[in-house]
Motif scaffolding. Structure first.
Motif, PDB file in Angstrom:
ATOM      1  N   CYS A 194       0.842  -1.197   0.000  1.00  0.00           N
ATOM      2  CA  CYS A 194       0.000   0.000   0.000  1.00  0.00           C
ATOM      3  C   CYS A 194       0.874   1.243   0.000  1.00  0.00           C
ATOM      4  O   CYS A 194       1.846   1.350   0.755  1.00  0.00           O
TER       5      CYS A 194
ATOM      6  N   HIS B 250       0.175   4.079   1.099  1.00  0.00           N
ATOM      7  CA  HIS B 250      -0.009   4.976   2.245  1.00  0.00           C
ATOM      8  C   HIS B 250       1.099   4.750   3.271  1.00  0.00           C
ATOM      9  O   HIS B 250       1.976   5.591   3.430  1.00  0.00           O
ATOM     10  N   LEU B 251       1.082   3.586   3.925  1.00  0.00           N
ATOM     11  CA  LEU B 251       2.099   3.298   4.932  1.00  0.00           C
ATOM     12  C   LEU B 251       2.658   1.887   4.798  1.00  0.00           C
ATOM     13  O   LEU B 251       3.245   1.375   5.748  1.00  0.00           O
ATOM     14  N   GLY B 252       2.437   1.257   3.661  1.00  0.00           N
ATOM     15  CA  GLY B 252       3.160   0.030   3.378  1.00  0.00           C
ATOM     16  C   GLY B 252       2.512  -1.265   3.805  1.00  0.00           C
ATOM     17  O   GLY B 252       3.193  -2.295   3.836  1.00  0.00           O
ATOM     18  N   CYS B 253       1.227  -1.290   4.115  1.00  0.00           N
ATOM     19  CA  CYS B 253       0.598  -2.574   4.450  1.00  0.00           C
ATOM     20  C   CYS B 253       0.607  -3.500   3.236  1.00  0.00           C
ATOM     21  O   CYS B 253       0.580  -3.046   2.083  1.00  0.00           O
TER      22      CYS B 253
ATOM     23  N   CYS C  40      -5.920  -1.352   6.409  1.00  0.00           N
ATOM     24  CA  CYS C  40      -5.162  -0.673   7.474  1.00  0.00           C
ATOM     25  C   CYS C  40      -5.751   0.700   7.782  1.00  0.00           C
ATOM     26  O   CYS C  40      -6.012   1.029   8.943  1.00  0.00           O
ATOM     27  N   HIS C  41      -5.969   1.512   6.737  1.00  0.00           N
ATOM     28  CA  HIS C  41      -6.498   2.862   6.968  1.00  0.00           C
ATOM     29  C   HIS C  41      -7.510   3.293   5.914  1.00  0.00           C
ATOM     30  O   HIS C  41      -7.924   4.443   5.913  1.00  0.00           O
ATOM     31  N   GLY C  42      -7.858   2.390   5.001  1.00  0.00           N
ATOM     32  CA  GLY C  42      -8.977   2.676   4.103  1.00  0.00           C
ATOM     33  C   GLY C  42      -8.652   3.108   2.686  1.00  0.00           C
ATOM     34  O   GLY C  42      -9.554   3.561   1.976  1.00  0.00           O
ATOM     35  N   SER C  43      -7.414   3.014   2.258  1.00  0.00           N
ATOM     36  CA  SER C  43      -7.112   3.411   0.879  1.00  0.00           C
ATOM     37  C   SER C  43      -7.707   2.420  -0.113  1.00  0.00           C
ATOM     38  O   SER C  43      -7.722   1.211   0.132  1.00  0.00           O
TER      39      SER C  43
ATOM     40  N   PRO D 125      -6.508   7.349   2.664  1.00  0.00           N
ATOM     41  CA  PRO D 125      -5.520   8.424   2.750  1.00  0.00           C
ATOM     42  C   PRO D 125      -4.354   8.362   1.775  1.00  0.00           C
ATOM     43  O   PRO D 125      -3.568   9.298   1.722  1.00  0.00           O
TER      44      PRO D 125
ATOM     45  N   CYS E  82      -7.304  -1.354   1.075  1.00  0.00           N
ATOM     46  CA  CYS E  82      -6.389  -1.626   2.182  1.00  0.00           C
ATOM     47  C   CYS E  82      -7.125  -1.403   3.495  1.00  0.00           C
ATOM     48  O   CYS E  82      -7.589  -0.291   3.777  1.00  0.00           O
TER      49      CYS E  82
HETATM   50  S1  FES Z   1      -1.249   1.417   4.817  1.00  0.00           S
HETATM   51 FE1  FES Z   1      -2.896   1.071   3.457  1.00  0.00          FE
HETATM   52  S2  FES Z   1      -4.315   2.616   3.959  1.00  0.00           S
HETATM   53 FE2  FES Z   1      -2.669   2.979   5.304  1.00  0.00          FE
END
Ligand code: FES
Length: 229
Positions: A118, A120-123, A155-158, A172, A153
């Motif tokens: 991802c 955003h933050l790598g999930c 993790c935070h909704g991307s 995000p 994703c």
């Molecule tokens: S790591 Fe995927 S939305 Fe934050």
């Protein structure tokens, strides 16, 4: 194909955490490797028939660096028929820059691939996952009727749109998923990863630095996983 192990998933998640703590090792290749995609169950190159249209089970391969997962998707409509994926102009919301995505390959032009990290933050999978057409995406308000096949994703909704170059649907994240450029050999019905386009893979200063490149032209393992809901 085998089910991706919990240990493997945990390892990938841990790797993304470690990358935020320890500066990545600067091992840089000058060119993208060429990688034949191989079915981990049979040990043979993946054929089109190995890929299920709109499969909720993901197929993952590492590229261009080791332990760097990517999605391999065969996309279709809500009736389960292959759809030809067009090359499109994709915008990077963070910068306003644009690039051209690779179109689909294969006999129906329906096979595409992207980074499964991802932006955003790598999930990584299974937190980030492909949701086939007609399925609702939990905790998003995206209903089955409004989902034409998306990557989300947890993790935070991307959310990303694989039909339109893995572009950003919801934040995000402010960066699309980098696309893997695939080549298809119709005579042998086989697929290769040959390069990447789009934003730099998350966690790297360039796509070819920060780890060890996949070497050779074959034998990369492909795994499947199940959705995280
Ligand atoms: S790591 Fe995927 S939305 Fe934050």
């Amino acid at each position: 194909m085998g089910i991706i192990s919990i240990a493997a998933v945990a390892g990938l998640s841990l790797r993304s955490l470690i990358q935020n703590i320890i500066p990545p090792q600067e091992v840089t290749s000058s060119t993208f490797p060429t990688l034949t995609l191989v079915n981990s169950k049979t040990g043979q190159p993946i054929k089109t028939s190995d890929l299920t249209v709109n499969s909720p089970e993901i197929v993952v391969f590492n590229y261009p660096l080791q332990n760097e997962p990517n999605f391999l998707l065969r996309l279709g409509n809500s009736s389960g028929q292959d759809i030809a994926i067009k090359s499109v102009t994709v915008k990077i919301p963070a910068t306003g820059q644009t690039y051209t995505s690779p179109g689909g390959v294969g006999p129906y032009k329906s096979v595409v691939a992207s980074s499964a990290i991802c932006q955003h933050l790598g999930c990584v999978p299974p937190e980030i996952h492909y949701y086939p057409p007609g399925t609702s995406i939990p905790n998003t308000g995206i209903s089955g009727s409004s989902n034409h096949g998306l990557i989300h994703c947890n993790c935070h909704g991307s959310t990303y749109d694989p039909i339109n170059g893995f572009s950003v649907v919801t934040g995000p994240t402010t960066h699309p998923l980098p696309s893997v450029v695939l080549s298809y050999d119709s005579s042998s019905d086989t697929y290769k990863a040959v390069s990447m386009v789009g934003p730099t893979i998350y966690g790297h200063s360039s796509d070819l630095s920060g780890g060890s490149a996949i070497s050779g032209t074959s034998t990369e393992v492909v795994n499947e996983g199940t959705p995280s809901t």
